[in-house]
Design a protein around this motif. Sequence first.
Motif, PDB file in Angstrom:
ATOM      1  N   ALA A 186       0.819  -1.211   0.000  1.00 47.05           N
ATOM      2  CA  ALA A 186       0.000   0.000   0.000  1.00 47.05           C
ATOM      3  C   ALA A 186       0.853   1.262   0.000  1.00 47.05           C
ATOM      4  N   LEU A 187       2.058   1.181   0.547  1.00 51.69           N
ATOM      5  CA  LEU A 187       2.922   2.358   0.593  1.00 51.69           C
ATOM      6  C   LEU A 187       3.258   2.850  -0.819  1.00 51.69           C
ATOM      7  N   PHE A 188       3.660   1.924  -1.675  1.00 56.37           N
ATOM      8  CA  PHE A 188       4.037   2.323  -3.028  1.00 56.37           C
ATOM      9  C   PHE A 188       2.819   2.764  -3.828  1.00 56.37           C
ATOM     10  N   THR A 189       1.699   2.079  -3.648  1.00 57.87           N
ATOM     11  CA  THR A 189       0.478   2.467  -4.344  1.00 57.87           C
ATOM     12  C   THR A 189       0.042   3.865  -3.927  1.00 57.87           C
ATOM     13  N   GLY A 190       0.114   4.147  -2.626  1.00 47.63           N
ATOM     14  CA  GLY A 190      -0.248   5.479  -2.144  1.00 47.63           C
ATOM     15  C   GLY A 190       0.679   6.552  -2.682  1.00 47.63           C
ATOM     16  N   TYR A 191       1.972   6.232  -2.743  1.00 48.80           N
ATOM     17  CA  TYR A 191       2.938   7.181  -3.285  1.00 48.80           C
ATOM     18  C   TYR A 191       2.648   7.471  -4.756  1.00 48.80           C
ATOM     19  N   LEU A 192       2.385   6.435  -5.538  1.00 46.50           N
ATOM     20  CA  LEU A 192       2.084   6.622  -6.955  1.00 46.50           C
ATOM     21  C   LEU A 192       0.810   7.438  -7.151  1.00 46.50           C
ATOM     22  N   ALA A 193      -0.214   7.157  -6.331  1.00 48.30           N
ATOM     23  CA  ALA A 193      -1.467   7.899  -6.448  1.00 48.30           C
ATOM     24  C   ALA A 193      -1.248   9.374  -6.124  1.00 48.30           C
ATOM     25  N   GLY A 194      -0.492   9.639  -5.064  1.00 49.77           N
ATOM     26  CA  GLY A 194      -0.210  11.018  -4.698  1.00 49.77           C
ATOM     27  C   GLY A 194       0.582  11.733  -5.772  1.00 49.77           C
ATOM     28  N   TYR A 195       1.567  11.049  -6.338  1.00 52.88           N
ATOM     29  CA  TYR A 195       2.382  11.676  -7.379  1.00 52.88           C
ATOM     30  C   TYR A 195       1.571  11.917  -8.647  1.00 52.88           C
ATOM     31  N   ALA A 196       0.692  10.985  -8.986  1.00 48.61           N
ATOM     32  CA  ALA A 196      -0.137  11.157 -10.182  1.00 48.61           C
ATOM     33  C   ALA A 196      -1.016  12.395 -10.057  1.00 48.61           C
ATOM     34  N   ILE A 197      -1.637  12.573  -8.890  1.00 52.26           N
ATOM     35  CA  ILE A 197      -2.489  13.747  -8.677  1.00 52.26           C
ATOM     36  C   ILE A 197      -1.665  15.029  -8.717  1.00 52.26           C
ATOM     37  N   PHE A 198      -0.523  15.004  -8.026  1.00 53.09           N
ATOM     38  CA  PHE A 198       0.342  16.187  -8.014  1.00 53.09           C
ATOM     39  C   PHE A 198       0.835  16.513  -9.430  1.00 53.09           C
ATOM     40  N   ARG A 199       1.298  15.500 -10.143  1.00 47.24           N
ATOM     41  CA  ARG A 199       1.874  15.748 -11.472  1.00 47.24           C
ATOM     42  C   ARG A 199       0.811  16.274 -12.438  1.00 47.24           C
ATOM     43  N   PHE A 200      -0.405  15.752 -12.349  1.00 47.51           N
ATOM     44  CA  PHE A 200      -1.471  16.247 -13.219  1.00 47.51           C
ATOM     45  C   PHE A 200      -1.688  17.737 -12.974  1.00 47.51           C
ATOM     46  N   GLY A 201      -1.672  18.157 -11.709  1.00 47.08           N
ATOM     47  CA  GLY A 201      -1.887  19.565 -11.383  1.00 47.08           C
ATOM     48  C   GLY A 201      -0.724  20.448 -11.762  1.00 47.08           C
ATOM     49  N   VAL A 202       0.507  20.000 -11.500  1.00 41.89           N
ATOM     50  CA  VAL A 202       1.675  20.849 -11.760  1.00 41.89           C
ATOM     51  C   VAL A 202       1.913  21.010 -13.260  1.00 41.89           C
ATOM     52  N   GLU A 203       1.359  20.117 -14.063  1.00 43.14           N
ATOM     53  CA  GLU A 203       1.510  20.237 -15.510  1.00 43.14           C
ATOM     54  C   GLU A 203       0.954  21.556 -16.043  1.00 43.14           C
ATOM     55  N   PHE A 204      -0.011  22.127 -15.351  1.00 42.76           N
ATOM     56  CA  PHE A 204      -0.605  23.378 -15.809  1.00 42.76           C
ATOM     57  C   PHE A 204       0.390  24.539 -15.744  1.00 42.76           C
ATOM     58  N   VAL A 205       1.447  24.396 -14.932  1.00 40.14           N
ATOM     59  CA  VAL A 205       2.472  25.448 -14.872  1.00 40.14           C
ATOM     60  C   VAL A 205       3.832  24.916 -15.318  1.00 40.14           C
ATOM     61  N   ARG A 206       3.838  23.764 -15.946  1.00 42.46           N
ATOM     62  CA  ARG A 206       5.092  23.104 -16.322  1.00 42.46           C
ATOM     63  C   ARG A 206       5.698  23.697 -17.598  1.00 42.46           C
ATOM     64  N   GLY A 207       4.859  24.093 -18.542  1.00 44.93           N
ATOM     65  CA  GLY A 207       5.381  24.617 -19.792  1.00 44.93           C
ATOM     66  C   GLY A 207       5.442  23.595 -20.902  1.00 44.93           C
TER      67      GLY A 207
END
Length: 243
Positions: A186-207
């Motif tokens: 569950a640790l790795f799954t939770g990390y991947l889920a958190g990163y996926a959500i973060f990365r989707f959001g940060v893409e809007f300012v990524r360029g």
Amino acid sequence: MPVETHEIFTGLGLGVAAAVFAVETHRRGRHDPRLWYLVAGALTGGAVFARIGTWLQHLRLGDNAGLAQQWLYGNRSILSGLLGAYAGVLVAKRLCGYTEHSGDLFAPAVAAGMAVGRIGCLLTELPGTPTGGRWGITLTAEAAARIPGARVGVPLHPSFAYEIVFHLLALGALVLLRDRVTRPDALFTGYLAGYAIFRFGVEFVRGNQVVADGLTRPQWFLLCCAPLLAWRIWKLNGRVKVR
């Protein structure tokens, strides 16, 4: 910074990840030598997918680079690299007969390695889109000349710095939870889920280039992978407890 800076920090990130993985295996008393076959599988799958995963740039297949050209000169993607590393671990488990969960070992290692590796991206790639904040990075003419699409004299979002902070916070959370979560995978799954959500959001300012419906290729990649991640979370639902 010179392009070689990126490769240096990528290598440092891999070294840090390997060191954290070794510390975790020792701390947990898991000395099975087959664990290093899993590491080899992760590195192999990650390297292959990171390069090949960016091949499909256009819907018309003929407009994309040939596989040999893509391998030699194509861009690399950390998202497809993570998918490839995950697949590589699964294949390695099958080949060497390792049946135990290993996500608890990989999660902090990946978070630490990503935090270090992204320093190279921060120093060599387009920081992000324009921002009015004081924390923005302003490129000189010399620096902008090395980066396609870069603008001179305009404060830009330090998107890679945001990501470094995310991975450091994730590493702290993983260390706090590593002995409290009852399901190690569950640790790795939770990390991947958190990163996926973060990365989707940060893409809007990524360029990165917007390709369809206001979204970039990494965002579309994440949307395509979302059902697989949702299925994995559903499989863990009700089976994970925090002590």
